[in-house]
Design an enzyme around this catalytic site. Sequence first.
Site, mmCIF file in Angstrom:
data_model
loop_
_atom_site.group_PDB
_atom_site.id
_atom_site.type_symbol
_atom_site.label_atom_id
_atom_site.label_comp_id
_atom_site.label_asym_id
_atom_site.label_seq_id
_atom_site.Cartn_x
_atom_site.Cartn_y
_atom_site.Cartn_z
ATOM 1 N N ASP A 32 47.256 6.860 14.590
ATOM 2 C CA ASP A 32 46.104 6.011 14.280
ATOM 3 C C ASP A 32 44.847 6.520 14.985
ATOM 4 O OD1 ASP A 32 44.727 3.943 13.158
ATOM 5 O OD2 ASP A 32 45.577 2.372 14.421
ATOM 6 N N ASN A 80 47.730 1.476 2.648
ATOM 7 C CA ASN A 80 46.651 2.484 2.645
ATOM 8 C C ASN A 80 46.059 2.734 1.253
ATOM 9 O OD1 ASN A 80 48.098 4.501 5.312
ATOM 10 N ND2 ASN A 80 46.486 2.986 5.426
HETATM 11 C C1 FPP Z 1 45.275 6.573 10.588
HETATM 12 O O1 FPP Z 1 43.948 6.733 11.037
HETATM 13 C C2 FPP Z 1 45.783 7.751 9.910
HETATM 14 C C3 FPP Z 1 46.222 7.799 8.619
HETATM 15 C C4 FPP Z 1 46.202 6.630 7.716
HETATM 16 C C5 FPP Z 1 46.696 9.038 7.996
HETATM 17 C C6 FPP Z 1 47.466 9.993 8.852
HETATM 18 C C7 FPP Z 1 47.397 11.333 8.215
HETATM 19 C C8 FPP Z 1 47.268 12.520 8.865
HETATM 20 C C9 FPP Z 1 47.281 12.653 10.338
HETATM 21 C C10 FPP Z 1 47.067 13.770 8.121
HETATM 22 C C11 FPP Z 1 48.191 14.369 7.364
HETATM 23 C C12 FPP Z 1 49.557 14.105 7.814
HETATM 24 C C13 FPP Z 1 50.599 14.958 7.669
HETATM 25 C C14 FPP Z 1 51.957 14.489 8.019
HETATM 26 C C15 FPP Z 1 50.433 16.336 7.200
HETATM 27 P P1 FPP Z 1 42.833 5.750 10.458
HETATM 28 O O2 FPP Z 1 42.197 6.414 9.300
HETATM 29 O O3 FPP Z 1 43.444 4.418 10.172
HETATM 30 O O4 FPP Z 1 41.845 5.662 11.685
HETATM 31 P P2 FPP Z 1 40.915 4.434 12.087
HETATM 32 O O5 FPP Z 1 41.839 3.303 12.435
HETATM 33 O O6 FPP Z 1 40.191 4.960 13.273
HETATM 34 O O7 FPP Z 1 40.029 4.134 10.924
#
Ligand code: FPP
Length: 259
Positions: A32, A80
């Site tokens: 996250d 998501n």
């Molecule tokens: C949460 O941060 C992250 C995600 C919803 C996506 C995770 C994906 C990756 C790390 C990239 C690709 C993964 C792989 C396995 C190749 P957020 O966007 O919710 O952050 P925020 O809470 O700060 O808005």
Amino acid sequence: MLTGILQVDPTEALREKIDSSRLPRHIAIIMDGNGRWAKKHGKARVFGHRHGVSAVRETTEAAAELGVEYLTLYAFSTENWNRPAFEVNALMTLLVDTLGKEIQTLNKNNIRLKAIGNLSKLPSRTYSALMKGIEQTKNNDRMTLVLALNYSAKWEIVNAAKNLATQVAEEKINPEDIQESHFVNELNTAGIPDPELLVRTSGENRLSNFLLWQLAYAEFYFTDTLWPDFRKANLFQAIIDFQNRERRFGKTSEQITSA
Ligand code: FPP
């Protein structure tokens, strides 16, 4: 006489504090903070996701080197889909590109890829890249990397209940005979031991519909580090913290220490 001061690599120093005979067999991570990381750097959210891939790579490598058997990463939740279409598309593209690029590295490191979640509802290009990766790494046995994609624990549990209900309707099992093990066999994680350690980054202290059944006895480790900044040292710190805890599974402290 030695006058120089020997420099100790801080990551190595942390690694040395880990007792390799008491490693968690399975670590699950809620990655996250990509969006906040991007904002902090004055960039679009997608930039944060892209940087998150370096953290995925480094964490996977560190877990495999230590001898962790399973690493599960929450890469995309069912919720998501509610994000702006542009971000969802960018995440799906990133997954396809990353899978395409990293399969060779997974094979080189003898890591098997698996996935959990409602996979058939993924866009076809993501689904195909995933299935290709799973197929091409299926014989690797050093560590299993499990990607949770279009995953929802509530969906998974309802799905398991449906499968058992079908077995009852088909008279394959009596409702009175249903045990925990029957239920476990219908979860996406059938055959995978429950995670002993859950890590969530970015200072949020919630489960967000992740592995609700499987985390029943897990130790939770929350860190303020944003996912794109997560490095080997952060994983080592989480494991050290885990190893300093007393896991009682409902017993008393005295029962644990005298065993
Ligand atoms: C949460 O941060 C992250 C995600 C919803 C996506 C995770 C994906 C990756 C790390 C990239 C690709 C993964 C792989 C396995 C190749 P957020 O966007 O919710 O952050 P925020 O809470 O700060 O808005």
